[in-house]
Design a protein around this motif. Structure first.
Motif, short mmCIF file in Angstrom:
data_model
loop_
_atom_site.label_atom_id
_atom_site.label_comp_id
_atom_site.label_asym_id
_atom_site.label_seq_id
_atom_site.Cartn_x
_atom_site.Cartn_y
_atom_site.Cartn_z
N UNK A 258 0.84 -1.21 0.00
CA UNK A 258 0.00 0.00 0.00
C UNK A 258 0.88 1.26 0.00
N UNK A 259 1.87 1.27 0.90
CA UNK A 259 2.70 2.48 1.09
C UNK A 259 3.65 2.69 -0.10
N UNK A 260 4.34 1.63 -0.50
CA UNK A 260 5.39 1.79 -1.52
C UNK A 260 4.85 1.72 -2.94
N UNK A 261 3.83 0.87 -3.16
CA UNK A 261 3.38 0.64 -4.54
C UNK A 261 1.97 1.16 -4.80
N UNK A 262 1.37 1.81 -3.81
CA UNK A 262 0.04 2.39 -4.01
C UNK A 262 -1.04 1.37 -4.31
N UNK A 263 -0.88 0.14 -3.81
CA UNK A 263 -1.89 -0.89 -4.08
C UNK A 263 -3.19 -0.59 -3.33
N UNK A 264 -4.31 -0.91 -3.95
CA UNK A 264 -5.62 -0.70 -3.33
C UNK A 264 -6.12 -2.04 -2.77
N UNK A 265 -7.24 -1.99 -2.06
CA UNK A 265 -7.80 -3.25 -1.53
C UNK A 265 -8.17 -4.19 -2.68
N UNK A 266 -8.56 -3.62 -3.82
CA UNK A 266 -8.89 -4.49 -4.97
C UNK A 266 -7.63 -5.16 -5.53
N UNK A 267 -6.54 -4.38 -5.61
CA UNK A 267 -5.26 -4.96 -6.06
C UNK A 267 -4.86 -6.11 -5.13
N UNK A 268 -5.01 -5.87 -3.83
CA UNK A 268 -4.59 -6.91 -2.87
C UNK A 268 -5.42 -8.18 -3.06
N UNK A 269 -6.73 -8.02 -3.28
CA UNK A 269 -7.55 -9.22 -3.55
C UNK A 269 -7.03 -9.99 -4.76
N UNK A 270 -6.58 -9.24 -5.79
CA UNK A 270 -6.14 -9.89 -7.04
C UNK A 270 -4.71 -10.41 -6.97
N UNK A 271 -3.88 -9.80 -6.10
CA UNK A 271 -2.44 -10.11 -6.16
C UNK A 271 -1.88 -10.59 -4.83
N UNK A 272 -2.75 -11.09 -3.95
CA UNK A 272 -2.33 -11.40 -2.57
C UNK A 272 -1.07 -12.27 -2.53
N UNK A 273 -1.08 -13.40 -3.25
CA UNK A 273 0.07 -14.32 -3.18
C UNK A 273 1.35 -13.65 -3.64
N UNK A 274 1.26 -12.87 -4.74
CA UNK A 274 2.46 -12.18 -5.24
C UNK A 274 2.97 -11.19 -4.21
N UNK A 275 2.05 -10.45 -3.60
CA UNK A 275 2.46 -9.42 -2.65
C UNK A 275 3.16 -10.04 -1.44
N UNK A 276 2.61 -11.14 -0.91
CA UNK A 276 3.23 -11.72 0.29
C UNK A 276 4.38 -12.66 -0.06
N UNK A 277 4.53 -12.91 -1.36
CA UNK A 277 5.71 -13.66 -1.83
C UNK A 277 5.68 -15.14 -1.55
N UNK A 278 4.47 -15.71 -1.44
CA UNK A 278 4.39 -17.17 -1.28
C UNK A 278 3.04 -17.67 -1.77
N UNK A 279 2.96 -18.98 -2.00
CA UNK A 279 1.69 -19.57 -2.42
C UNK A 279 0.72 -19.56 -1.24
N UNK A 280 -0.45 -18.95 -1.44
CA UNK A 280 -1.45 -18.91 -0.38
C UNK A 280 -2.70 -19.63 -0.90
N UNK A 281 -3.02 -20.78 -0.29
CA UNK A 281 -4.08 -21.65 -0.82
C UNK A 281 -5.39 -20.89 -1.01
N UNK A 282 -5.76 -20.04 -0.04
CA UNK A 282 -7.05 -19.34 -0.14
C UNK A 282 -7.12 -18.44 -1.37
N UNK A 283 -5.98 -18.10 -1.94
CA UNK A 283 -5.96 -17.20 -3.11
C UNK A 283 -5.60 -17.93 -4.39
N UNK A 284 -5.65 -19.28 -4.37
CA UNK A 284 -5.25 -20.02 -5.58
C UNK A 284 -6.44 -20.11 -6.54
#
Ligand code: B12
Length: 284
Positions: A258-284
Motif C-alpha cells: 500500500x505504502x510503496x506501490x500504491x496498491x488498493x484493496x482491490x489490487x490486494x484481492x487480485x495479487x495477494x500471493x504475489x504481494x506476500x511472496x508465497x503460495x497462499x491456498x485461499x488465493x489459488x
C-alpha cells in the motif's frame, strides 16, 4: 572423547552401550537423538539474516531468536550503556532476530509459542532502546489493529502488532472487543494506511460489514484486512474495501504494497500471493 552428561545419564540407567546395546532403545524412546540437531541460527536462511560477526548485535539477535527476554533485556542495556546506537540495535540486531524467527515460522519449524516469546523479547529490547532515545523510533506509517466488537480473541491480533513493529510500522493497537464507533473515531484521528480486523467467532465476524459501512459513511476509504480463525475469503469479500488476511506475518508486506506501490484493496484481492511472496491456498 569424553561422554556428555546425557550419555553418562543413559549409561547409568541402561549400562554401557558395549555391554547392552542400548543405543536403539534410547533412540526409539526419544532419549537420544540421531546425529547433531540443527541449531536455529545454523539454518541457512537464518544464517543469511543474522549478523554474521561475533559481537553484541549477534548476541542480541540470538536472544530474540531463542525468545530469551531476560538475556535480551540485560544485553540491550549493557550495549546501550557501552554507547551503542539504539536505532542501530533495533534495526540491525533485535529486528534481525525476529526476521530469523519469521523465516523459521514460515517454514513450519517454529510455532506460535516461539513467535510470542521472541516477540516479547524483541519488544522489550526495543522499549529499552526507545527509552534511551527519549522518543519512539521513526516508523514507516501507522497501521491500526483490533479484534472486533464482542470478540475477546486477541492472540492473532497481537502477532500482527509484533510483526508490524518488527518491520518498522507504527502499530496502533486498539485492543480487543472494540466497538465499531471506536474504530471509526480512531481511524479519523490516526489516519492509518491499513486496518486489520480480527474475528474468531461466527457471531462476531459479522462486524466486518458493519465496520466498512460505518467507515464509508464517515468518508474513510482505508483498506480493511479481515482475518481470524472462523473467517473465509468469500465471506470477507462480500464487503467492499476489504480483503481476506491469512497470516499475521503477511501484514507488513501488505502494508508495504500500500505504502510503496500504491496498491488498493482491490489490487490486494487480485495479487495477494504475489504481494506476500508465497503460495497462499485461499488465493489459488
Ligand atoms: C485461545 C482461545 C480462547 C481464549 C482467548 C485468549 C486470547 N487472549 O485470545 C479464551 C479462553 C479467552 C477464549 C474464550 C472463548 N472462546 Co475461544 N478459542 C481459543 C482457541 C483455542 C484458539 C484461538 C487462537 O488464539 N488461535 C491462534 C491465533 C494466532 O489465530 P488467529 O487469531 O485466527 O490469527 C491467525 C490468522 O487468523 C491471522 N489473522 C488474524 N487476523 C488477521 C488479519 C489480517 C489482515 C491478516 C493478514 C491475518 C490475520 O493471523 C494469525 C496467524 O498468523 C480457539 C480454537 C482454535 N483452535 O482455534 C477457540 C475458539 C475461537 N473459541 C471459541 C469460543 C466459542 C469461545 C467462547 C465463546 C467460549 C465460551 N463459551 O465461553 C469464549 C469467548 C467468550 C466471550 N467473551 O465472548 C470458538 C469459536 C467458535 C466459532 N466458530 O464461533 C473456538 C473456535 C473454539 C471452538 N472450536 O469452539 N477462547
Amino acid at each position: 572423547m569424553s561422554e556428555s552428561p546425557l550419555e553418562q545419564y543413559i549409561d547409568a540407567i541402561f549400562g554401557s552401550e558395549e555391554e547392552n546395546g542400548y543405543e536403539d532403545i534410547a533412540i526409539r524412546y526419544n532419549v537420544k537423538i540421531e546425529g547433531p540437531a540443527l541449531k536455529p541460527e545454523d539454518d541457512p536462511e537464518v544464517a543469511e539474516i543474522l549478523p554474521a560477526e561475533e559481537g553484541i548485535k549477534r548476541t542480541l539477535a540470538l536472544s530474540v531468536l531463542y525468545g530469551d527476554k531476560d538475556t535480551c533485556d540485560a544485553d540491550t542495556q549493557k550495549a546501550l550503556d557501552a554507547g551503542e546506537d539504539p536505532i542501530d540495535l533495533i534495526n540491525n540486531a533485535l529486528m534481525k532476530g525476529m526476521d530469523g524467527v519469521s523465516a523459521l515460522y514460515t517454514k513450519g519449524e517454529f510455532f506460535l509459542p516461539d513467535l510470542m516469546l521472541a516477540g516479547d523479547a524483541m519488544m522489550s529490547g526495543v522499549a529499552l532502546c526507545e527509552a534511551k532515545l527519549g522518543h519512539k523510533s521513526d516508523t514507516k506509517a501507522p497501521v491500526m489493529t483490533f479484534a472486533v466488537e464482542g470478540d475477546p480473541h486477541d492472540i492473532g491480533k497481537n502477532l500482527i502488532v509484533m510483526f508490524l513493529n518488527a518491520n518498522g510500522y507504527e502499530a496502533i493497537d486498539l485492543g480487543r472487543d472494540v466497538p465499531t464507533t471506536e474504530v471509526v473515531k480512531q481511524a479519523q484521528e490516526q489516519k492509518p494506511v491499513l486496518m486489520t480486523a480480527t474475528a474468531l467467532m461466527t457471531t462476531t465476524m459479522t462486524a466486518f460489514g458493519k465496520i466498512v459501512a460505518a467507515l464509508q459513511e464517515a468518508g474513510i476509504d482505508t483498506p480493511v484486512g479481515c482475518g481470524g480463525g472462523a473467517v473465509r475469503r468469500d465471506f470477507v469479500e462480500e464487503s467492499p474495501q476489504t480483503f481476506y488476511g491469512v497470516e499475521a506475518y503477511h501484514v507488513p508486506k501488505l502494508a508495504d504494497a500500500i505504502v510503496d506501490d500504491g496498491k488498493t484493496w482491490e489490487d490486494i484481492r487480485n495479487e495477494y500471493s504475489d504481494i506476500v511472496g508465497e503460495y497462499v491456498a485461499a488465493y489459488s
